[in-house]
Design a protein around this motif. Structure first.
Motif: not given
Ligand code: ATP
Length: 263
Positions: A35-43, A208-211
């Motif tokens: 379970r992967i979350a991709i995060l980063g600033p807008s754009g 909280q929810e991703f690995d």
């Protein structure tokens, strides 16, 4: 935490060019059940990375493989039994029956069988059952989001070990519904051993929810790290904020306080 083992998805120096913008090269493996979350600033290129993974953006260089096969070699019907995508926004130009939109998730399947029942069960799981006899015309943003969530549930309902890509799935929903539908999405993927990759703006949810976190900045991979308290300093540098940390009920809560330049 993972239901299965082995590499499901591999990006090897995958790079795309959109106009004059270059994304990547991206190289990483995704294990089955992660379970992967991709995060980063807008754009930053989060949605673009998701489109690279789904094969919507053809790679200019490098390779992308799913289950050990190059994605471009998979026939659409075979791909649709493994890969489902919930995009950030949906075309809602024409009024389409909601039941048909959810049923689009079953397009790669042999007609008939228990598809009608799966469409109904998917609608119920996505809290969209009451919309089944409407068309998409006039649906609110949150209602349309539930219909499309039901569509991806229908697509991966009767398979295991699939890959579900979702782009900011909760933004159109009120907090109660967002929590409930995230829980349902989460159990849906766990029960079937599906891998979940989500573009998120919610850092709390990601921790909280991703690995694992894949962090993107300016079209490049900024960091790839486990989702844990140790990721917070990296997230602070990525977003140029300070996070205040609170512990309650064995949970870590974070709150962005000040930009790093103004603390
Ligand atoms: N098809 C396209 N044509 C032109 N520019 C594009 C296209 N797709 C993406 N871009 C540009 O690439 C950059 C990254 O876009 P992308 O949607 O991937 O960012 P994002 O990180 O998901 O952003 P947000 O968090 O604001 O949704 C943006 O500057 C965007 O304008």
């Amino acid at each position: 935490m993972t239901a299965q083992t082995g590499v499901l998805l591999r990006l090897d120096q995958a790079e795309v060019c959109i106009g004059s913008t270059r994304f990547g090269p991206f190289s990483f493996d995704v294990l089955a059940g992660e379970r992967i979350a991709i995060l980063g600033p807008s754009g930053a290129g989060k949605s673009s990375l998701l489109k690279v993974i789904s094969g919507e953006y053809a790679t200019a260089n490098g390779n992308l493989s799913l289950g050990g096969m190059p994605v471009e070699s998979l026939r659409p019907a075979a791909l649709s039994r493994v890969l489902a995508v919930l995009p950030q926004s949906y075309q809602n130009t024409f009024a389409m029956p909601v039941e048909l939109v959810i049923g689009l998730g079953r397009l790669g399947r042999v007609a008939g069988g228990d598809s009608n029942q799966i469409i109904r069960q998917s609608a119920t799981l996505a809290r969209a059952e009451h919309l089944l006899h409407r068309t998409t015309a006039g649906l609110s943003g949150g209602e349309l989001a539930r219909v499309h969530l039901a569509r991806v549930f229908a697509q991966l309902w009767d398979v295991s070990g699939g890959l579900l890509l979702v782009d900011e799935p909760l933004t159109a929903l009120d907090p109660g519904l967002a929590l409930e539908l995230f829980d349902r999405l989460s159990s849906f993927t766990r029960l079937r051993g599906h891998t979940l990759i989500a573009v998120l703006h919610d850092v709390q949810l990601a921790l909280q929810e991703f690995d694992r976190l894949i962090l993107i900045r300016q079209g490049q991979l900024y960091a790839d790290c486990p989702s844990s308290v140790d990721a917070i300093p990296i997230l602070e540098r990525l977003f140029e904020v300070r996070f205040r940390k609170h512990h309650a009920d064995d949970l870590l809560f974070i709150c962005a306080t000040a930009t790093q330049g103004h603390s």
